[in-house]
Write an enzyme that holds these catalytic residues in place. Structure first.
Site, mmCIF file in Angstrom:
data_model
loop_
_atom_site.group_PDB
_atom_site.id
_atom_site.type_symbol
_atom_site.label_atom_id
_atom_site.label_comp_id
_atom_site.label_asym_id
_atom_site.label_seq_id
_atom_site.Cartn_x
_atom_site.Cartn_y
_atom_site.Cartn_z
ATOM 1 N N ASP A 180 0.852 -1.189 0.000
ATOM 2 C CA ASP A 180 0.000 0.000 0.000
ATOM 3 C C ASP A 180 0.891 1.243 0.000
ATOM 4 O OD1 ASP A 180 -2.307 1.819 0.619
ATOM 5 O OD2 ASP A 180 -3.320 -0.078 1.008
ATOM 6 N N HIS A 256 -3.822 6.111 3.124
ATOM 7 C CA HIS A 256 -4.504 4.888 2.718
ATOM 8 C C HIS A 256 -3.858 3.652 3.347
ATOM 9 C CE1 HIS A 256 -5.931 1.737 -0.098
ATOM 10 N NE2 HIS A 256 -6.959 2.540 -0.285
ATOM 11 N N SER A 582 -11.303 -0.834 -0.718
ATOM 12 C CA SER A 582 -9.999 -0.776 -0.052
ATOM 13 C C SER A 582 -10.138 -1.017 1.441
ATOM 14 C CB SER A 582 -9.341 0.583 -0.276
ATOM 15 O OG SER A 582 -8.773 0.680 -1.551
#
Length: 814
Positions: A180, A256, A582
């Site tokens: 990520d 994220h 996600s």
């Protein structure tokens, strides 16, 4: 000396050609060579240089052109080539060709948009055609697709219970690799707990020093690995520096990666919230599991972007380091790349061969059909669903009309409500703004069919002085998000009622502070943005596989990064709400870690089977789960096998298992050659793609679901199950629901298991009893011993109106 002189003239010639043909640019290609046969990284790298020496005039130029050597878990490399070099390569044609596709994707938490930047059809054949090369493809850019969610899924932390909670009983011996945008190591989610044991002795990974990241300070018994891969990104976007607002290290700026990591394996942290909302105890699905971070996604204007060349490097190291689970919340939408020109699918295939489960997000392109991504059968594709936590926000208009919306308002808001037509011509956006429009002290109501346009709307309203926004969307689209200005989400019916009342003149409005409400809304439902099936590469493999919480998920966040995707947002939070597949992906990754800890000998296929066959398809009111973005009941194309049930998945009763060789017939069936397959599977694996072998049916892959996308006549499909229950002697009985217009027969209807007979095979015969074309119908098959209920979705499309339909039975076996 001669070699250096030759290299000099070659480089001089290349530079000259560049100035002559100024339109040429260097592009990054990924050359995939399959399984690493030598198991020696140095020899593998040398082999890569020798392969490129057939293309470059000297070895030094070949070495300088390479970005990465993939040399641990599989063999390959990423290399820079310009169009002149590509043209030079094309002069020696041999056997295999390929097309180049550069697709630029943006990474957003919820429902990103695809932007096709370039689609070149150049054909540098010789590399692709050299012996041992499986595929060559242009490096693409992929998009990255909590306090309550785990309680909602049944994983509670009841300290008064005499039984150790499941999340605390397992996971200490499991390492989850997260590909990520990095990690914020100071977050409480990544601090080691006193009860956590030493780092497992098998671990080969490392923490790499970089900008504001010191392994001695930031890595511990929880965060045991942190590496970063930037070469592909920098080739595409330029060097990472302070102006790019990212860290040249494993440290996360986008947020994220921090969010997904804490959702999967975050430590237990009490009394967390975001602006006071969602208060509770935060933790990951496997809070005792270890975390290894592989930063492959980088900030570009507050949007994370992930280059395939970097991703494959992350996969290569993760597999070598010793992870048990890989969680990857990114991917691409249609048109999907063939499996062995998709770097995520390549990485996942080699992970599967090593017994490592790979979990992907399904994508945020819903609610439209056929948009699901990450469809390889050897990985898990996760859809997103809502939980039973809402944030009701009351709107009182002129003391007359009251409407309940959704939002994150931290305080009461007073002003006048005005229709968007007063300020915009058409939709609420800066480009549609009326000349000299001003909304000082006003709340503006806007209508949209597309929730992703909220960013444009709130910026446009803020720029004309608006103090708030009421955003009307189709029903089921209302999912609260963190925004730059106060935003309340309502449906079209509510919005129309408000809009009609203020049509001629703005009216006073009072919007109350939002509240957190739990257990008062039907849940789960499929999130509107969640990508749907059918699978566009192989329609006889059901995707997505499973659904998990992905709407308004609260998890850890870098305090230097604004909570909304706006550079003008100066707020700082340690916990933030995000929505998207996600967010659902790491929920499943955490559950996979728990199952792997409890059942270390289970294969990735067995773990996936346990998750799929124990899923449920009823909401908390025992009504059918709804498909967000529509008013219909969710079907397997929306939700896969159903919504994940972690407690049941730990003890599924029966599993549908597969090993690497079980995928061979599948790969043969979809067009891969024997030579291509032999290059990627483990040494000694028998590979046969005989046309005479009638077992080669995609539907006959021992998958936990059954899909037949082109049923013209009677077909018999084989499945094999293994008893993994506590009782070795067991009897299971079959029941089924037939898809409309399809006669279903199961033989045998009873399966007997014993200590000497752990596996049993059964056959499902499907016979069309209607005339139809291209219409999907749904059913299910359930095996039960009275305690376990092993459920498989049954998806069938009868397609027999274009010609004569006979009654021939086709029998397949694996």
């Amino acid at each position: 000396m001669a070699s250096s002189f030759q290299c000099f003239w070659f480089l001089f010639y290349s530079l000259s050609v560049y100035f002559i043909q100024a339109t040429q640019t260097s592009n990054v290609y990924i050359v995939y060579l399959g399984l690493n046969q030598s198991h020696d990284p140095l020899l593998t790298s040398k082999h890569h240089h020798q392969l490129l020496s057939n293309v470059f005039e000297c070895e030094e130029a070949a070495k300088q052109s390479i970005l990465y050597h993939y040399k641990h878990s599989f063999s390959g490399f990423s290399v820079k080539l310009n169009q002149t070099q590509a043209a030079t390569l094309s002069s020696n044609e041999q056997t295999v060709s390929f097309s180049l596709n550069l697709v630029l994707f943006k990474i957003l938490p919820s429902k990103p948009r695809l932007s096709f930047i370039e689609d070149q059809r150049t054909d540098p054949r010789p590399i692709a055609e050299m012996e041992g090369v499986v595929s060559v493809s242009r490096s693409r850019i992929l998009k990255v697709h909590t306090t309550r969610s785990w309680d909602f899924m049944g994983l509670t932390l009841d300290e008064s219970s005499e039984v150790t909670p499941l999340q605390l009983a397992y996971g200490d011996d499991i390492v989850v690799g997260l590909l990520d945008s990095g990690v914020w190591p100071e977050s409480e989610s990544f601090q080691e707990e006193s009860c956590l044991g030493p780092i497992p002795s098998f671990w080969k990974g490392k923490c790499v020093k970089g900008e504001m990241f010191d392994p001695k300070r930031h890595c511990n018994r929880k965060l045991i690995g942190a590496q970063f891969y930037r070469k592909g990104f920098e080739e595409q976007f330029g060097q990472i520096n302070p102006r790019t607002f990212d860290y040249n290290s494993p440290r996360d700026y986008v947020g994220h990666g921090t969010h997904t990591a804490s959702t999967a394996v975050g430590s237990i942290v009490k009394n967390v919230s975001s602006f006071g909302f969602g208060q509770g105890t935060a933790r990951g699905g496997a809070p005792r599991a270890r975390l290894a971070v592989y930063k492959v996604c980088w900030n570009k204007e507050l949007i994370a972007r992930c280059l395939e060349s970097d991703i494959l490097a992350g996969f290569d190291n993760a597999l070598h380091d010793g992870v048990h689970v890989i969680s990857a919340s990114f991917g691409g939408g249609p048109p999907l790349s063939p499996f062995f020109r998709s770097m995520t699918d390549i990485g996942a295939f080699h992970a599967m061969q090593r017994g490592i489960s790979v979990v992907f997000s399904a994508g945020n392109e819903g609610p439209f059909p056929s948009r699901v991504g990450n469809v390889a059968p050897w990985s898990i594709s996760v859809a997103a669903s809502t939980i039973d936590r809402t944030f009701p926000t009351k709107i009182l208009l002129d003391n007359t009309i009251s409407v309940m919306g959704e939002g994150f308002l931290t305080k009461k808001l007073k002003g006048k409500l005005a229709p968007s037509k007063n300020f915009f011509i058409g939709s609420c956006s800066g480009e549609n703004q009326r000349k000299n429009a001003t909304a000082e002290g006003m709340v503006v109501i806007c209508f949209s069919n597309d929730p992703s346009k909220i960013g444009f709307a709130q910026v446009a309203v803020a720029n004309i002085g608006g103090i708030g926004l009421i955003y009307a969307l189709p029903v089921t689209y209302q999912i609260a998000e963190t925004n730059l200005i106060p935003v309340v989400y309502v449906n079209f019916d509510q919005g129309t009622k408000l809009n009609q009342y203020i049509f001629y003149a703005p009216k006073p409005v009072v919007i109350s502070q939002s509240k957190t409400s739990i257990g008062k809304s039907p849940a789960p439902s499929v999130a509107h943005f969640s990508s749907r099936g059918p699978n566009t590469i192989s329609s006889d493999i059901l995707k997505p596989d499973i659904s998990a919480p992905g709407g308004s998920i609260l998890a850890a966040w870098p305090p230097v990064t604004p909570p909304s995707p706006s550079a003008s947002d100066e707020r700082s939070v340690k916990w933030n709400f995000l929505s998207g597949t996600s967010m659902s992906c790491p929920h499943v990754s955490g559950v996979v870690a728990l199952i792997k800890s409890a059942h270390p000998d289970w294969s990735p296929a067995a773990i996936k089977s346990a998750i799929m066959t124990t899923a449920y398809n009823k909401d908390r009111t025992q009504d059918s789960i709804l498909a967000g973005g529509s008013m219909k009941v969710a079907d397997p194309f929306d939700i896969g096998a159903g919504h994940i049930n972690p407690l049941k998945a730990m003890d599924p009763g029966l599993v549908y298992d597969m090993q690497a060789n079980d995928y061979i017939t599948y790969l043969c069936e979809i067009g891969y050659t024997k030579e291509q397959i032999k290059a990627i599977v483990l040494l000694g694996t028998h590979v046969s793609c005989s046309k005479e072998d009638n077992s080669q049916s995609v539907s006959n892959l021992n998958y936990p679901s059954i899909s037949v996308s082109n049923l013209k006549s009677t077909v018999t499909i084989k499945r094999t199950v293994r008893n993994v229950g506590h009782k070795k002697t067991a009897v299971y009985f079959a029941s089924f629901v037939s898809p409309h217009g399809v006669k279903v027969s199961i033989w045998p209807r009873i399966l007997f298991f014993s200590c000497f007979l752990e596996e049993r095979t059964y056959y499902v015969t499907l016979k069309p009893e209607k005339k139809s074309q291209g219409r999907y119908d749904f059913g299910e098959i359930v095996w039960t011993d009275g305690f376990h209920y092993v459920r498989s979705p049954l998806v069938v499309s009868v397609n027999n109106t274009s010609g004569y339909c006979d009654d021939t039975t086709l029998s397949y076996s694996i």
